[in-house]
Write an enzyme that holds these catalytic residues in place. Structure first.
Site, PDB file in Angstrom:
ATOM      1  N   MET A   1      11.986 -56.193  -3.436  1.00 18.04           N
ATOM      2  CA  MET A   1      13.300 -55.778  -3.908  1.00 18.04           C
ATOM      3  C   MET A   1      13.404 -55.767  -5.428  1.00 18.04           C
ATOM      4  SD  MET A   1      17.072 -57.348  -3.032  1.00 18.04           S
ATOM      5  CE  MET A   1      16.916 -57.026  -1.282  1.00 18.04           C
TER       6      MET A   1
ATOM      7  N   LYS B   1      25.118 -32.543 -10.835  1.00 13.51           N
ATOM      8  CA  LYS B   1      25.626 -33.380  -9.748  1.00 13.51           C
ATOM      9  C   LYS B   1      24.840 -34.684  -9.675  1.00 13.51           C
ATOM     10  CE  LYS B   1      22.691 -30.997  -6.394  1.00 13.51           C
ATOM     11  NZ  LYS B   1      22.613 -30.261  -5.120  1.00 13.51           N
TER      12      LYS B   1
ATOM     13  N   ARG C   1      23.247 -24.033   5.991  1.00 14.57           N
ATOM     14  CA  ARG C   1      23.751 -25.315   5.524  1.00 14.57           C
ATOM     15  C   ARG C   1      25.203 -25.133   5.101  1.00 14.57           C
ATOM     16  NH1 ARG C   1      21.002 -28.564   0.498  1.00 14.57           N
ATOM     17  NH2 ARG C   1      21.992 -26.825  -0.603  1.00 14.57           N
TER      18      ARG C   1
ATOM     19  N   TYR D   1       4.157 -59.591  -0.043  1.00 13.93           N
ATOM     20  CA  TYR D   1       4.597 -59.643   1.349  1.00 13.93           C
ATOM     21  C   TYR D   1       3.571 -59.001   2.283  1.00 13.93           C
ATOM     22  CZ  TYR D   1       9.386 -61.045   0.171  1.00 13.93           C
ATOM     23  OH  TYR D   1      10.504 -61.721  -0.259  1.00 13.93           O
TER      24      TYR D   1
END
Length: 351
Positions: free
Chosen positions: A294, A38, A133, A245
């Site tokens: 990013m 998956k 679940r 940053y």
């Protein structure tokens, strides 16, 4: 930068290692392992991974959604069983029918809808053994008895298999037996972690996933994924100067900083910047310097004179596996694998 240098980071998937991991888990399972592919084979590319696993001997595959199953059928062709863990919704009937997909029915409502829409077509059942679940409770299952002969297996899923001493493992094992004894169906409880819990958890077939791809808790797995990222700029930073940053990293000595071409848009999670992110070159650890942004990561490469623009440094590979990178980000190897971005160039070896 050399003429053959590139700005593209590179993911390499070792299909021979992947197949070897599956075979090892299949052997532990007594020759009964399926394969969970998956989320595009945990981010590594189901179109290449699934055929390699089929060549290794896998004949039953699990994905989450019908569209994943349809794509998988296109590459595997007829023959292998493709099971859909999310179950069945009537709106998807054409996908199931046209691509010979097998739903894992998770509720009595799903089961009745499937039996009515596709009488005689193969299906599996999932029961809830304590994870709360997906899966049927005991009363739902009882309401479906006797099951039609088209139901080919019954399964459940362990919540704490990666913690061998957790008491829920034994409780789920007992509850699974109580729910399924007497049904006369092949049973499956164990994914990778469950296989490692021992023979009692393996039943008639197993469903390894992350261990195939080199992840914990299968400590004997061979590394499958290498992620190499190019250096695109270097600069000298004086003591007291900050990098990145938020100015979260400040040089306490003269430092050489390399900027590499990957970031959180590529699946190198931002949290790793505060958790000990590192890259490697020729076995040498290159610590992160400041936040992951990013598209870019900055590394402290002081003293590494051989590193220049175009040098490829390793984020994933023999020196740092998916679980080590995950630990730096406070997460799990599954998230690292499934987050690998689309901007990487990809290549496959072996297989």
């Amino acid at each position: 930068m050399t003429p053959d240098a590139t700005l593209a980071a590179r993911v390499t998937v070792d299909l021979d290692a992947l197949a070897a991991n599956w075979r090892a888990l299949d052997e532990l399972s007594g020759g009964t392992a399926s394969a969970v592919v998956k989320a595009d084979a945990y981010g590594l590319g189901a179109a290449r991974v699934a055929p390699a696993l089929a060549r290794a001997g896998a004949r039953r595959f699990f994905v989450a959604l019908p569209d994943e199953g349809a794509a998988l059928r296109a590459v595997l062709g007829p023959g292998p069983e493709i099971c859909i863990l999310g179950g069945f919704a009537p709106a998807d009937i054409a996908v199931f029918r046209d691509h010979a997909l097998v739903p894992v029915l998770n509720s009595a409502a799903q089961a009745r809808a499937w039996f009515a829409a596709m009488p005689g077509a193969p299906a599996g059942l999932q029961v809830d053994s304590g994870m709360n679940r997906l899966g049927m409770e005991a009363d739902e299952l009882a309401g479906l008895l006797p099951l039609p002969p088209s139901v080919g297996f019954v399964m459940s899923h362990l919540a704490c298999a990666d913690e061998p001493e957790h008491p829920l493992n034994a409780r789920q094992l007992g509850d699974f037996r109580a729910l399924t004894d007497g049904l006369g169906l092949p049973r499956s409880l164990a994914a990778t972690g469950g296989i490692l819990l021992g023979r009692a958890f393996r039943f008639d077939f197993t469903r390894p996933g992350v261990g195939i791809y080199g992840g914990a808790p299968f400590a004997e797995s061979r590394p499958v994924v290498t992620l190499e990222v190019p250096v695109i700029q270097l600069r000298d930073v004086a003591p007291g100067e900050a990098v990145g940053y938020g100015a979260t990293w400040t040089a306490d000595r003269p430092a050489r900083i390399a900027t590499i071409a990957a970031g959180y848009a590529d699946g190198i999670l931002r949290a790793a910047g505060a958790g000990g992110l590192a890259a490697f070159h020729a076995g040498r650890r290159l610590p992160g310097a400041g936040r992951v942004s990013m598209d870019l990561i900055t590394l402290d490469v002081t003293g590494c004179a051989e590193i220049g623009p175009g040098t490829m440094v390793e984020i994933l590979g023999p020196s740092q596996g998916v679980d080590q990178l995950a630990a730096a980000a406070g997460t799990i190897g599954y998230e690292i694998l499934t987050s690998l971005g689309s901007r990487y160039s990809r290549r496959y070896t072996g297989g």
